[in-house]
Design an enzyme around this catalytic site. Structure first.
Site, short mmCIF file in Angstrom:
data_model
loop_
_atom_site.label_atom_id
_atom_site.label_comp_id
_atom_site.label_asym_id
_atom_site.label_seq_id
_atom_site.Cartn_x
_atom_site.Cartn_y
_atom_site.Cartn_z
N CYS A 6 -5.03 4.45 0.10
CA CYS A 6 -4.37 3.55 0.85
C CYS A 6 -4.46 2.09 0.12
O CYS A 6 -5.33 2.13 -0.68
CB CYS A 6 -5.00 3.18 2.33
SG CYS A 6 -4.06 2.17 3.39
N ASP A 62 -5.21 -0.56 1.25
CA ASP A 62 -6.22 -1.36 2.00
C ASP A 62 -7.31 -1.95 0.97
O ASP A 62 -7.56 -1.18 0.44
CB ASP A 62 -6.61 -0.70 3.26
CG ASP A 62 -7.61 -1.77 4.11
OD1 ASP A 62 -8.47 -2.27 3.65
OD2 ASP A 62 -7.04 -1.66 5.10
N ARG A 119 -10.01 -2.57 1.41
CA ARG A 119 -11.44 -2.21 1.46
C ARG A 119 -11.66 -0.87 1.21
O ARG A 119 -12.76 -0.18 1.11
CB ARG A 119 -11.76 -2.31 3.21
CG ARG A 119 -11.47 -3.60 3.75
CD ARG A 119 -11.54 -3.79 5.05
NE ARG A 119 -10.16 -2.76 5.74
CZ ARG A 119 -10.33 -2.44 6.90
NH1 ARG A 119 -11.15 -2.84 7.86
NH2 ARG A 119 -9.04 -2.06 7.36
N HIS A 143 -8.70 6.24 5.35
CA HIS A 143 -9.69 5.46 5.79
C HIS A 143 -9.69 5.03 7.39
O HIS A 143 -8.47 4.84 7.84
CB HIS A 143 -9.87 4.16 5.01
CG HIS A 143 -8.87 3.19 5.11
ND1 HIS A 143 -8.96 2.13 6.18
CD2 HIS A 143 -7.33 3.10 4.75
CE1 HIS A 143 -7.72 1.33 5.95
NE2 HIS A 143 -6.70 1.83 5.28
N CYS A 177 -7.32 2.16 9.84
CA CYS A 177 -6.01 2.02 9.05
C CYS A 177 -4.99 1.09 9.69
O CYS A 177 -4.37 1.65 10.66
CB CYS A 177 -5.43 3.28 8.35
SG CYS A 177 -4.21 3.26 7.47
#
Length: 295
Positions: free
Chosen positions: A126, A128, A130, A181, A184
């Site tokens: 992803c 993202d 993090r 994750h 999400c």
């Protein structure tokens, strides 16, 4: 209190050095104006943000406007540009320090990478911030990476299809890791019904996963648990999508690649390996070579 409108205009211009939004400006040549309660509140808010004492008299207001900016205030008054430039300069400095540190610990790493790449892993994750491949604790050149919102592998996405083909057929990776994750944002958005514009076309792929597993998801009453389970179901679905791609299908049949579905926990930094069941419809998607018949 009555003051000259030009003073108020100058204060407004000065405040705009610190804010992206536009403050109202009084017309030029309007002479003196009366400080109304609302205007006084406006001046007070500017003064607080500028670290000035709220002016109560014309002389104090004059001194406020003529007062030179401090070094820190001058730095902040560049409409955000100097801060951005400083930030990017710091990034370059951090990069130089990182390159020195990694190069010292691994003297042959960068010279070897300059000759080409031969990663063993394709990481599909992803976007993202993090949840990147940094959690694997590997060096540059060891992981080939593709990331998008919600780690999707749609059959019609040329970007992910190209990455997979290049990784499998050219780089000859031995492992493909699809990593979702928890927490999400794409999954959370797909559980709702808010219109998101262009993003809705991408999240349609997630909504298909949601529809397929609607019965299971509807039984989960806790929203946090529902999001986490949806994340896992999405990873399983994307693994199935991946295995329908011709380069991956051939590599799997030849035994030269393994596919893994994992979920990253942003709260702990740990990866969880998922038990991905076989796709019961996999045979319906097999594409034959030209010398095979469709019988």
């Amino acid at each position: 209190m009555r003051v000259c409108s030009s003073f108020i205009n100058r204060l407004g211009r000065r405040s705009r050095n610190y804010f992206s939004f536009r403050r109202p400006t009084l017309p030029r040549g309007s002479g003196s104006v009366i400080i109304t309660p609302s205007l006084r509140r406006e001046i007070r808010s500017w003064s607080r943000c500028l670290s000035f004492t709220t002016p109560t008299t014309t002389s104090q207001l004059t001194r406020l406007l003529l007062r030179p900016l401090s070094t820190n205030q001058q730095r902040r008054s560049q409409c955000g540009m100097s801060d951005s430039n400083t930030f990017f300069s710091q990034l370059l400095q951090r990069n130089a320090a990182w390159a020195d540190r990694v190069g010292t610990a691994n003297p042959d790493l960068f010279p070897r990478n300059a000759k080409g790449q031969s990663p063993q892993i394709l990481w599909i994750g992803c976007s993202d911030s993090r949840a990147g491949d940094g959690c694997l604790d590997l060096l540059p050149g060891e992981v080939f990476v593709h990331r998008n919102i919600a780690n999707l592998l749609p059959y019609n996405d040329l970007s992910s299809l190209s990455v997979v083909q290049f990784a499998v057929d050219v780089l000859k990776v031995k492992h493909i890791v699809i990593c979702g994750h928890y927490d999400c944002g794409g999954v959370i958005a797909s559980l709702g019904s808010k219109r998101l514009g262009l993003l809705d076309n991408w999240l349609r792929n997630l909504r298909d996963v949601r529809a397929k597993h609607k019965a299971e998801l509807d039984q989960i009453t806790d929203f946090h648990d529902k999001v986490n389970r949806f994340v896992e179901l999405n990873v399983i679905h994307q693994v199935h999508n991946l295995k329908k791609m011709v380069p991956v299908l051939d590599a799997l049949n030849e035994g030269r690649i393994q596919v893994h579905g994992v979920v990253y926990d942003v709260a702990t930094g740990r990866l969880k390996s998922l038990d991905v069941p076989d796709d019961p419809n996999a045979q319906d998607y097999i594409v034959f070579d030209s010398h095979h018949t469709l019988e």
